[in-house]
Design a protein around this motif. Structure first.
Motif, PDB file in Angstrom:
ATOM      1  N   THR A 180      92.993  20.264  47.524  1.00  0.00           N
ATOM      2  CA  THR A 180      93.209  18.821  47.558  1.00  0.00           C
ATOM      3  C   THR A 180      92.921  18.266  48.947  1.00  0.00           C
ATOM      4  O   THR A 180      93.333  18.842  49.950  1.00  0.00           O
ATOM      5  CB  THR A 180      94.661  18.491  47.155  1.00  0.00           C
ATOM      6  OG1 THR A 180      94.870  18.929  45.801  1.00  0.00           O
ATOM      7  CG2 THR A 180      94.936  16.999  47.245  1.00  0.00           C
ATOM      8  N   THR A 222      97.597  10.422  44.038  1.00  0.00           N
ATOM      9  CA  THR A 222      96.764  11.473  43.468  1.00  0.00           C
ATOM     10  C   THR A 222      95.613  10.904  42.650  1.00  0.00           C
ATOM     11  O   THR A 222      95.823  10.149  41.692  1.00  0.00           O
ATOM     12  CB  THR A 222      97.607  12.427  42.605  1.00  0.00           C
ATOM     13  OG1 THR A 222      98.579  13.075  43.439  1.00  0.00           O
ATOM     14  CG2 THR A 222      96.736  13.488  41.945  1.00  0.00           C
ATOM     15  N   ASP A 223      94.411  11.224  43.068  1.00  0.00           N
ATOM     16  CA  ASP A 223      93.167  10.867  42.384  1.00  0.00           C
ATOM     17  C   ASP A 223      92.973   9.369  42.186  1.00  0.00           C
ATOM     18  O   ASP A 223      92.321   8.925  41.232  1.00  0.00           O
ATOM     19  CB  ASP A 223      93.061  11.607  41.036  1.00  0.00           C
ATOM     20  CG  ASP A 223      92.962  13.111  41.227  1.00  0.00           C
ATOM     21  OD1 ASP A 223      92.457  13.547  42.285  1.00  0.00           O
ATOM     22  OD2 ASP A 223      93.412  13.855  40.336  1.00  0.00           O
ATOM     23  N   LEU A 283      92.905  13.589  46.786  1.00  0.00           N
ATOM     24  CA  LEU A 283      91.838  13.814  45.818  1.00  0.00           C
ATOM     25  C   LEU A 283      91.784  15.301  45.465  1.00  0.00           C
ATOM     26  O   LEU A 283      91.535  16.146  46.320  1.00  0.00           O
ATOM     27  CB  LEU A 283      90.505  13.343  46.398  1.00  0.00           C
ATOM     28  CG  LEU A 283      89.329  13.222  45.427  1.00  0.00           C
ATOM     29  CD1 LEU A 283      89.639  12.233  44.311  1.00  0.00           C
ATOM     30  CD2 LEU A 283      88.068  12.801  46.175  1.00  0.00           C
ATOM     31  N   THR A 284      92.020  15.601  44.196  1.00  0.00           N
ATOM     32  CA  THR A 284      92.101  16.992  43.780  1.00  0.00           C
ATOM     33  C   THR A 284      90.705  17.563  43.472  1.00  0.00           C
ATOM     34  O   THR A 284      89.723  16.838  43.357  1.00  0.00           O
ATOM     35  CB  THR A 284      93.004  17.149  42.540  1.00  0.00           C
ATOM     36  OG1 THR A 284      92.480  16.362  41.461  1.00  0.00           O
ATOM     37  CG2 THR A 284      94.417  16.682  42.850  1.00  0.00           C
ATOM     38  N   LYS A 342      87.414  16.098  41.462  1.00  0.00           N
ATOM     39  CA  LYS A 342      87.584  14.684  41.145  1.00  0.00           C
ATOM     40  C   LYS A 342      86.723  13.803  42.050  1.00  0.00           C
ATOM     41  O   LYS A 342      86.388  14.173  43.179  1.00  0.00           O
ATOM     42  CB  LYS A 342      89.040  14.272  41.278  1.00  0.00           C
ATOM     43  CG  LYS A 342      89.977  14.976  40.296  1.00  0.00           C
ATOM     44  CD  LYS A 342      89.697  14.571  38.858  1.00  0.00           C
ATOM     45  CE  LYS A 342      90.715  15.169  37.903  1.00  0.00           C
ATOM     46  NZ  LYS A 342      90.495  14.751  36.506  1.00  0.00           N
TER      47      LYS A 342
END
Length: 258
Positions: free
Chosen positions: A249, A145-146, A183-184, A187
């Motif tokens: 996302t 995540t990210d 990738l949310t 971001k």
């Protein structure tokens, strides 16, 4: 001063596509009945197939040689069996890498009662006639995540080990590094690139779609990509910028190629 990156878009609906009932597949590069001399390979990257295999179906036992083959599982469960004696049930977050070398036989099938969605990726090895080997790795959604997580890297890269179920990236005998991220919304990421070429692919996580790409949306060095879209990249400034400009996302794969 280094020049900016040049992107050549590979839109989702322009990929090769086949619907065999039990298998729904998209081909970024020439594969099986889909042949396009403009999309044969890119660097050592030879195959990106985005496959959906129906429950209780799959690819029966078949053989490969002289390819580095890895499967990146998006959803469902993938059953792998091979001539090296490996039997595995792979789930979301799992990555399986087979260095086919002098030759292996394997089968890949949907396990359980649900469809399996995975990406089948092949690279050309730098060294011929390698001894066949098999590796698995797991990368959780939280880990991806990210941030870009290095999931595959050349065997001589620091932090890479040739342990069947070890930590770190899966080893590959090709000048190819593969990163993955979730990738949310809102971001942004910047990834340094060592090679002169790259490829980016947005995974089709929202569902099967043969039309114009929909779903999650990212901007890569100024170009908008949605689910199923990709882009060839000629690296001029040593980095790639990825921004989530959509409302969901995005699962993004990035390849750093020699």
């Amino acid at each position: 001063m280094a020049s900016a990156n040049k992107l050549v878009l590979r839109r989702s609906q322009e990929r090769g596509h086949a619907d065999h009932g039990w298998l729904k597949t998209f081909h970024t590069f020439s594969f099986a009945m889909y042949q396009d001399f403009q999309h044969e390979k890119f660097g050592s990257l030879r195959v990106i197939n985005e496959d959906r295999v129906a429950a209780h179906n799959g690819f029966g036992t078949h053989s490969h040689r002289e390819f580095e083959i890895f499967s990146y599982v998006v959803a469902g469960e993938l059953e792998h069996k091979d001539s090296m004696g490996n039997t595995e049930i792979l789930k979301r977050g799992d990555l399986q890498m087979t260095s086919a070398g002098t030759g292996i036989s394997h089968s890949e099938k949907a396990h359980g009662s649900k469809e399996v969605h995975f990406l089948q990726i092949w690279a050309l090895p730098s060294t011929p006639r390698l001894q066949p080997k098999y590796f698995t790795r797991h990368y959780s959604d939280a880990a991806k995540t990210d941030q870009f997580v290095k999931v595959v890297a050349p065997v001589d890269t620091q932090g890479v080990n040739e342990v069947r179920e070890g930590d770190g990236p899966a080893p590959v005998h090709s000048p190819l590094t593969m990163y993955a991220t979730l990738l949310t919304q809102g971001k942004s990421l910047v990834q340094e690139m060592k090679g002169k070429k790259g490829y980016v692919h947005v995974v089709m996580t929202s569902g099967y779609n043969t039309g114009v790409a929909q779903g999650a949306s990212v901007k890569v060095n100024g170009e908008i990509l949605r689910e199923g879209d990709g882009a060839y990249m000629f690296i001029g400034d040593g980095k790639v910028d990825v921004d989530n400009v959509g409302d969901s996302t995005a699962e993004v794969l990035l390849f750093d190629l020699e």
